[in-house]
Design a protein around this motif. Structure first.
Motif, PDB file in Angstrom:
ATOM      1  N   PHE A 183       0.864  -1.173   0.000  1.00 27.52           N
ATOM      2  CA  PHE A 183       0.000   0.000   0.000  1.00 27.52           C
ATOM      3  C   PHE A 183       0.905   1.229   0.000  1.00 27.52           C
ATOM      4  CE2 PHE A 183      -2.111   3.400   2.443  1.00 27.52           C
ATOM      5  CZ  PHE A 183      -3.187   3.626   1.599  1.00 27.52           C
ATOM      6  N   ALA A 184       0.706   2.139  -0.982  1.00 25.55           N
ATOM      7  CA  ALA A 184       1.571   3.309  -1.132  1.00 25.55           C
ATOM      8  C   ALA A 184       0.784   4.605  -1.063  1.00 25.55           C
ATOM      9  CB  ALA A 184       2.354   3.221  -2.445  1.00 25.55           C
ATOM     10  N   GLY A 185      -0.191   4.665  -0.157  1.00 20.80           N
ATOM     11  CA  GLY A 185      -0.939   5.901   0.067  1.00 20.80           C
ATOM     12  C   GLY A 185      -1.602   6.414  -1.200  1.00 20.80           C
ATOM     13  N   TYR A 186      -1.386   7.705  -1.479  1.00 20.70           N
ATOM     14  CA  TYR A 186      -1.925   8.328  -2.689  1.00 20.70           C
ATOM     15  C   TYR A 186      -0.944   8.255  -3.861  1.00 20.70           C
ATOM     16  CZ  TYR A 186      -5.829  10.435  -0.067  1.00 20.70           C
ATOM     17  OH  TYR A 186      -6.968  10.645   0.682  1.00 20.70           O
ATOM     18  N   LEU A 211      -4.464   5.171  -3.506  1.00 24.11           N
ATOM     19  CA  LEU A 211      -5.709   5.923  -3.429  1.00 24.11           C
ATOM     20  C   LEU A 211      -5.757   6.935  -4.567  1.00 24.11           C
ATOM     21  CD1 LEU A 211      -5.697   6.574   0.405  1.00 24.11           C
ATOM     22  CD2 LEU A 211      -7.534   5.374  -0.811  1.00 24.11           C
ATOM     23  N   ARG A 212      -6.929   7.141  -5.119  1.00 29.15           N
ATOM     24  CA  ARG A 212      -7.111   8.112  -6.196  1.00 29.15           C
ATOM     25  C   ARG A 212      -7.100   9.541  -5.629  1.00 29.15           C
ATOM     26  NH1 ARG A 212     -12.458   8.098 -10.131  1.00 29.15           N
ATOM     27  NH2 ARG A 212     -11.761   9.654 -11.628  1.00 29.15           N
ATOM     28  N   TYR A 213      -6.726  10.505  -6.450  1.00 29.69           N
ATOM     29  CA  TYR A 213      -6.726  11.930  -6.125  1.00 29.69           C
ATOM     30  C   TYR A 213      -5.660  12.299  -5.090  1.00 29.69           C
ATOM     31  CZ  TYR A 213     -11.120  12.062  -8.735  1.00 29.69           C
ATOM     32  OH  TYR A 213     -12.086  11.963  -9.700  1.00 29.69           O
ATOM     33  N   GLU A 214      -6.027  13.201  -4.141  1.00 34.37           N
ATOM     34  CA  GLU A 214      -5.066  13.746  -3.178  1.00 34.37           C
ATOM     35  C   GLU A 214      -5.625  13.704  -1.759  1.00 34.37           C
ATOM     36  OE1 GLU A 214      -2.704  17.142  -5.788  1.00 34.37           O
ATOM     37  OE2 GLU A 214      -4.542  17.694  -4.736  1.00 34.37           O
ATOM     38  N   PRO A 215      -4.749  13.851  -0.755  1.00 31.91           N
ATOM     39  CA  PRO A 215      -5.245  13.881   0.627  1.00 31.91           C
ATOM     40  C   PRO A 215      -6.098  15.123   0.894  1.00 31.91           C
ATOM     41  CG  PRO A 215      -2.861  13.512   0.549  1.00 31.91           C
ATOM     42  CD  PRO A 215      -3.287  13.913  -0.822  1.00 31.91           C
ATOM     43  N   SER A 305      -6.658   7.959   8.124  1.00 34.06           N
ATOM     44  CA  SER A 305      -5.417   8.134   8.876  1.00 34.06           C
ATOM     45  C   SER A 305      -4.456   9.082   8.166  1.00 34.06           C
ATOM     46  CB  SER A 305      -4.755   6.773   9.089  1.00 34.06           C
ATOM     47  OG  SER A 305      -3.559   6.907   9.816  1.00 34.06           O
ATOM     48  N   ILE A 306      -4.332   8.937   6.841  1.00 28.56           N
ATOM     49  CA  ILE A 306      -3.451   9.826   6.072  1.00 28.56           C
ATOM     50  C   ILE A 306      -3.987  11.250   6.074  1.00 28.56           C
ATOM     51  CG2 ILE A 306      -2.504  10.332   3.783  1.00 28.56           C
ATOM     52  CD1 ILE A 306      -2.573   7.339   3.201  1.00 28.56           C
ATOM     53  N   SER A 311       0.562  12.019   7.367  1.00 26.04           N
ATOM     54  CA  SER A 311       1.722  11.185   7.675  1.00 26.04           C
ATOM     55  C   SER A 311       1.786   9.986   6.735  1.00 26.04           C
ATOM     56  CB  SER A 311       1.659  10.700   9.124  1.00 26.04           C
ATOM     57  OG  SER A 311       0.458   9.970   9.351  1.00 26.04           O
ATOM     58  N   ASN A 312       2.956   9.398   6.620  1.00 24.04           N
ATOM     59  CA  ASN A 312       3.187   8.251   5.737  1.00 24.04           C
ATOM     60  C   ASN A 312       2.613   6.987   6.382  1.00 24.04           C
ATOM     61  OD1 ASN A 312       4.506   5.887   4.574  1.00 24.04           O
ATOM     62  ND2 ASN A 312       5.792   7.336   3.476  1.00 24.04           N
ATOM     63  N   LYS A 313       1.667   6.353   5.707  1.00 26.42           N
ATOM     64  CA  LYS A 313       1.045   5.129   6.200  1.00 26.42           C
ATOM     65  C   LYS A 313       1.313   3.944   5.259  1.00 26.42           C
ATOM     66  CE  LYS A 313      -0.794   7.377   9.605  1.00 26.42           C
ATOM     67  NZ  LYS A 313      -0.281   7.220  10.981  1.00 26.42           N
ATOM     68  N   SER A 314       2.320   4.068   4.413  1.00 24.30           N
ATOM     69  CA  SER A 314       2.609   3.025   3.428  1.00 24.30           C
ATOM     70  C   SER A 314       3.261   1.819   4.092  1.00 24.30           C
ATOM     71  CB  SER A 314       3.522   3.589   2.338  1.00 24.30           C
ATOM     72  OG  SER A 314       2.913   4.704   1.708  1.00 24.30           O
TER      73      SER A 314
END
Length: 358
Positions: A183-186, A211-215, A305-306, A311-314
């Protein structure tokens, strides 16, 4: 001898006085893949101010334009008329090779002719034309050979095409990927925002789940341009980040905090064709949660969470393997640029040119 400036500034617009330009000027409008609603950008631009909407009644797409060499004034109503015509729902995004794209190209060519510009293209008979035709490979749809299979602790699960996953036509040929999953976040690396989903994550030989788009999509105070998108929201940017890290493939999932009214599953990414050589698949949240199951996490929880503190959750998952196939049926269509020329007047420099493209 002192002369007036070649470039003047009027109401925030840069104007070039073409009466004194000593070079050939070429105007080239590219209409090949001008679909504004696809995954090519996956970026939502800011809405027009309410004041601009009030100007719509003044738009006039058939107004006689003022030749740029005679006046530096810009007719706001005329410009709005052009925008409204080319972006009208009836043109259906002006997909390359479609009848709507040809209609838009003819419209632009007619405008070039009314401005007195010289056609710079050449037809099959060697006659001058405003059109520069070329062939473009487009997708007819996903092939039935597409597949996505999960092996988790010895348990296998095959996901259903079009209901649980859909491939993106990012390659010109059939692509395969097999390996672990991370899992690599966005999928974003943005040093200007002090944000990095990758860090020390090793993606080599693994599928990247993104994940699609942005935080912080709905946070006006987000450092990612508030509720508007930055370039990092684009699908191509995310895939590039993973490809450069030697990922086996890319999985895209739309989190519950994403854009409103977006379909959870789509196979539209026409302008990505030929950009990458790894499989790229869009999956549902249910499919993503099933892939994440052994980690005890869900798409919704990870996104929340992100978005909370950026924060980095990868992380890399253990004891699971994913194999996927992306394959499409393609066809070749003919599309065109619209190209014209305004000659320079200086005898010594008229063979030089300034190229303006859009």
């Amino acid at each position: 001898r002192r002369r007036a400036p070649l470039i003047s500034f009027q109401q925030g617009v840069h104007m070039i006085d073409l009466r004194r330009t000593r070079a050939v000027v070429v105007f080239c409008l590219l209409l090949s893949v001008a679909c504004g609603s696809g995954w090519a950008a996956d970026i939502v631009t800011p809405a027009a101010p309410a004041a601009e909407a009030a100007d719509e009644k003044n738009c006039n797409p058939t107004a006689i334009p003022v030749h740029p060499s005679l006046s530096a004034q810009i007719d706001k109503g005329e410009l709005l008329g052009h925008v409204k015509f080319l972006s009208a729902p009836e043109l259906r995004g002006r997909e390359a090779g479609s009848a709507e794209q040809l209609k838009a190209a003819r419209y632009v060519a007619d405008e070039f002719a009314r401005y007195g510009l010289q056609p710079l293209g050449e037809n099959e008979n060697g006659q001058p034309t405003y059109f520069q035709n070329f062939e473009l490979k487009t997708s007819k749809g996903a092939s039935q050979s597409c597949a996505l299979k999960l092996n988790s602790g010895g348990r296998e699960k095959s996901f259903a095409l079009k209901t649980e996953f859909a491939p993106f036509p990012s390659a010109l040929e059939k692509t395969n990927g097999k390996g672990g999953v991370a899992f690599a976040g966005y999928g974003i690396m943005a040093p200007e925002y002090e944000y990095d989903d990758f860090g020390e994550l090793d993606l080599a030989g693994k599928w990247a789940l993104l994940l699609r788009y942005e935080p912080q999509e709905h946070d006006e105070k987000s450092k990612f341009a508030g509720k508007d998108h930055t370039r990092h929201a684009g699908l191509s940017s995310k895939i590039y980040n993973c490809a450069m890290r030697r990922a086996a493939g890319v999985l895209i999932v739309t989190g519950p905090a994403g854009r409103d009214k977006e379909p959870e599953l789509t196979d539209g990414a026409g302008s990505l064709i030929g950009e990458f050589k790894i499989p790229v698949l869009h999956i549902t949240r249910a499919a993503a949660d099933e892939i994440l199951a052994k980690s005890g996490k869900t798409v919704a929880a990870l996104q929340q969470s992100i978005d909370k503190d950026l924060s980095n959750k990868s992380f890399a998952m253990e004891d699971i393997e994913l194999s996927g196939v992306s394959d499409f049926d393609f066809e070749v269509k003919v599309t065109s640029n619209v190209i014209a020329r305004l000659p320079g007047r200086d005898e010594k420099l008229k063979d030089e040119c300034v190229i303006i493209g859009a």
